[in-house]
Design a protein around this motif. Sequence first.
Motif, PDB file in Angstrom:
ATOM      1  N   GLY A 165       0.805  -1.211   0.000  1.00  0.00           N
ATOM      2  CA  GLY A 165       0.000   0.000   0.000  1.00  0.00           C
ATOM      3  C   GLY A 165       0.837   1.259   0.000  1.00  0.00           C
ATOM      4  O   GLY A 165       0.404   2.313   0.471  1.00  0.00           O
ATOM      5  N   ILE A 205       1.601   4.019   9.145  1.00  0.00           N
ATOM      6  CA  ILE A 205       0.797   3.134  10.002  1.00  0.00           C
ATOM      7  C   ILE A 205      -0.068   3.952  10.951  1.00  0.00           C
ATOM      8  O   ILE A 205      -1.239   3.626  11.181  1.00  0.00           O
ATOM      9  CB  ILE A 205       1.727   2.153  10.754  1.00  0.00           C
ATOM     10  N   ARG A 208      -3.196   5.168   9.319  1.00  0.00           N
ATOM     11  CA  ARG A 208      -4.190   4.178   8.885  1.00  0.00           C
ATOM     12  C   ARG A 208      -4.714   3.325  10.042  1.00  0.00           C
ATOM     13  O   ARG A 208      -5.168   2.199   9.833  1.00  0.00           O
ATOM     14  CB  ARG A 208      -3.577   3.286   7.796  1.00  0.00           C
ATOM     15  N   ARG A 209      -4.699   3.862  11.238  1.00  0.00           N
ATOM     16  CA  ARG A 209      -5.142   3.066  12.389  1.00  0.00           C
ATOM     17  C   ARG A 209      -6.602   2.651  12.306  1.00  0.00           C
ATOM     18  O   ARG A 209      -6.980   1.629  12.866  1.00  0.00           O
ATOM     19  CB  ARG A 209      -4.895   3.841  13.686  1.00  0.00           C
ATOM     20  N   SER A 211      -8.217   2.091   9.417  1.00  0.00           N
ATOM     21  CA  SER A 211      -8.473   1.677   8.045  1.00  0.00           C
ATOM     22  C   SER A 211      -9.202   0.335   7.972  1.00  0.00           C
ATOM     23  O   SER A 211      -9.058  -0.528   8.850  1.00  0.00           O
ATOM     24  CB  SER A 211      -7.157   1.570   7.277  1.00  0.00           C
ATOM     25  N   THR A 212      -9.984   0.173   6.912  1.00  0.00           N
ATOM     26  CA  THR A 212     -10.622  -1.111   6.609  1.00  0.00           C
ATOM     27  C   THR A 212     -10.112  -1.676   5.280  1.00  0.00           C
ATOM     28  O   THR A 212     -10.681  -2.636   4.754  1.00  0.00           O
ATOM     29  CB  THR A 212     -12.155  -0.945   6.535  1.00  0.00           C
ATOM     30  N   GLU A 213      -9.050  -1.074   4.723  1.00  0.00           N
ATOM     31  CA  GLU A 213      -8.475  -1.545   3.462  1.00  0.00           C
ATOM     32  C   GLU A 213      -7.680  -2.829   3.692  1.00  0.00           C
ATOM     33  O   GLU A 213      -7.367  -3.196   4.834  1.00  0.00           O
ATOM     34  CB  GLU A 213      -7.588  -0.471   2.849  1.00  0.00           C
ATOM     35  N   ASP A 214      -7.304  -3.495   2.573  1.00  0.00           N
ATOM     36  CA  ASP A 214      -6.651  -4.795   2.705  1.00  0.00           C
ATOM     37  C   ASP A 214      -5.169  -4.779   2.350  1.00  0.00           C
ATOM     38  O   ASP A 214      -4.549  -5.833   2.234  1.00  0.00           O
ATOM     39  CB  ASP A 214      -7.367  -5.847   1.851  1.00  0.00           C
ATOM     40  N   ASP A 215      -4.577  -3.594   2.145  1.00  0.00           N
ATOM     41  CA  ASP A 215      -3.126  -3.556   1.952  1.00  0.00           C
ATOM     42  C   ASP A 215      -2.445  -3.762   3.298  1.00  0.00           C
ATOM     43  O   ASP A 215      -3.045  -3.606   4.357  1.00  0.00           O
ATOM     44  CB  ASP A 215      -2.694  -2.240   1.308  1.00  0.00           C
ATOM     45  N   SER A 218      -2.367  -0.844   5.878  1.00  0.00           N
ATOM     46  CA  SER A 218      -3.689  -0.648   6.471  1.00  0.00           C
ATOM     47  C   SER A 218      -4.005  -1.746   7.475  1.00  0.00           C
ATOM     48  O   SER A 218      -4.559  -1.481   8.557  1.00  0.00           O
ATOM     49  CB  SER A 218      -4.754  -0.610   5.379  1.00  0.00           C
ATOM     50  N   GLY A 221      -1.966  -0.954  10.504  1.00  0.00           N
ATOM     51  CA  GLY A 221      -2.523   0.195  11.204  1.00  0.00           C
ATOM     52  C   GLY A 221      -3.764  -0.180  11.990  1.00  0.00           C
ATOM     53  O   GLY A 221      -3.939   0.232  13.143  1.00  0.00           O
ATOM     54  N   ALA A 222      -4.649  -0.990  11.380  1.00  0.00           N
ATOM     55  CA  ALA A 222      -5.859  -1.426  12.072  1.00  0.00           C
ATOM     56  C   ALA A 222      -5.520  -2.302  13.278  1.00  0.00           C
ATOM     57  O   ALA A 222      -6.155  -2.193  14.336  1.00  0.00           O
ATOM     58  CB  ALA A 222      -6.768  -2.181  11.106  1.00  0.00           C
TER      59      ALA A 222
END
Length: 406
Positions: A165, A205, A208-209, A211-215, A218, A221-222
């Motif tokens: 990402g 990171i 993107r804490r 984030s719901t993306e799949d890279d 992300s 970060g999640a």
Amino acid sequence: MTEGTATRPILGPPPVRHWPALDIAGTEFDPVLAELMREGPVSRVQLPHGEGWAWLVTRYEDVRMVTSDPRFTRAPVVDREVTRLVAHFKPERGSLAFADRPDHHRLRSAMAPAFTPSGVERQRSRARDTLREMVDELLADGPPADLVERVLEPFPIAAVCEVMGVPAADRDRMRAWTRQIASPSNEAGSARAKEGMYGWFAEAIRARRGSTEDDVISLLGAAVGRGDISEEEAVGLAGALQTGGEAVTAGTGQMLFTLLTRPPLLERLRTEPAVRPRAVEELLRWIPHRSAVGLARIAQEDVEIHGVRIAAGDAVHVSYLAANRDPAVFPDPERIDFDRTPDPHVAFGHGPHHCIGGLLARMQTELLVDALVDRLPGLRLAVPPREVPWRRGTLVRGPEALPVTW
């Protein structure tokens, strides 16, 4: 395989063999490792740096056992000066490479969705488009060309950036950092590059804490946002993955050199496209992708292997290269056989620490073989094989440049 003491007497320890750092050009198999394999399944070795000696296990089934048995662990290596190939070795506490269960599972799970078969397949189309553009430019400029500079280095880095990402605007900088980190001759420059790359990942990171993306960035970060992993752990995971493309560069460089110096193999790939997936697996088995051995494990209790007692606290190395040449599993192992089946090589490791990016590396390698074989008719070396320059003083083996024409 591990044997019971009731069926075989404990043997005395084998002598300690010094294993020097060798700069081996081409795809020659390490002669010291070959000798150790002939001498027996369990050896004792002393590498150029670190302290003392370590056990070396070389047979396929024993390698698989040691790498999957919880009696052999990585975490204690952080506090030990285990004998090793490189002088500057700074294992990071909490990193995936040195984590044991359950921390290893926790860290790996944070980014695993990006490396499932379906996750990797989602990347194939974009990776193919990126590679097509690179080969288009190569063809437009015409021969001769250095395949490492033009394709084999930039393509894996671009493919990894896509999975990670990393935005397009930052990819040139990421490529420069990757090259510097991989340079064995400039320790200060490598340290600065690592600081720059890891600082970039820390900021990305944090951003993107939620984030719901799949890279991968992300996902990390999640995971930090949920409290599953720390930010420091996330940055370490990202940095290790980003620099992993270097192994694909070196490995595909060895594969192409092998094919270009064995024209019948290359011609078969041209005329029989269906054999290519098997050919990639066989080349992954056969190429000597690294120098000496990698990270050690520490025995947590006494373990007997082939009548040799490995004591609790002893360091143990395994050789995947040797396992991939075990004649008990791979008949006539020195021969490259595109019809070999099954081909259960361990080029990407085995057990909990097997390479998480193995599927991604396979996909990149398959695309590279297809593109270069199909789009560069008459592909051949532009210099005699002995004039191809090879990396020196590196853990990962491969050509520094691959001059070709077509």
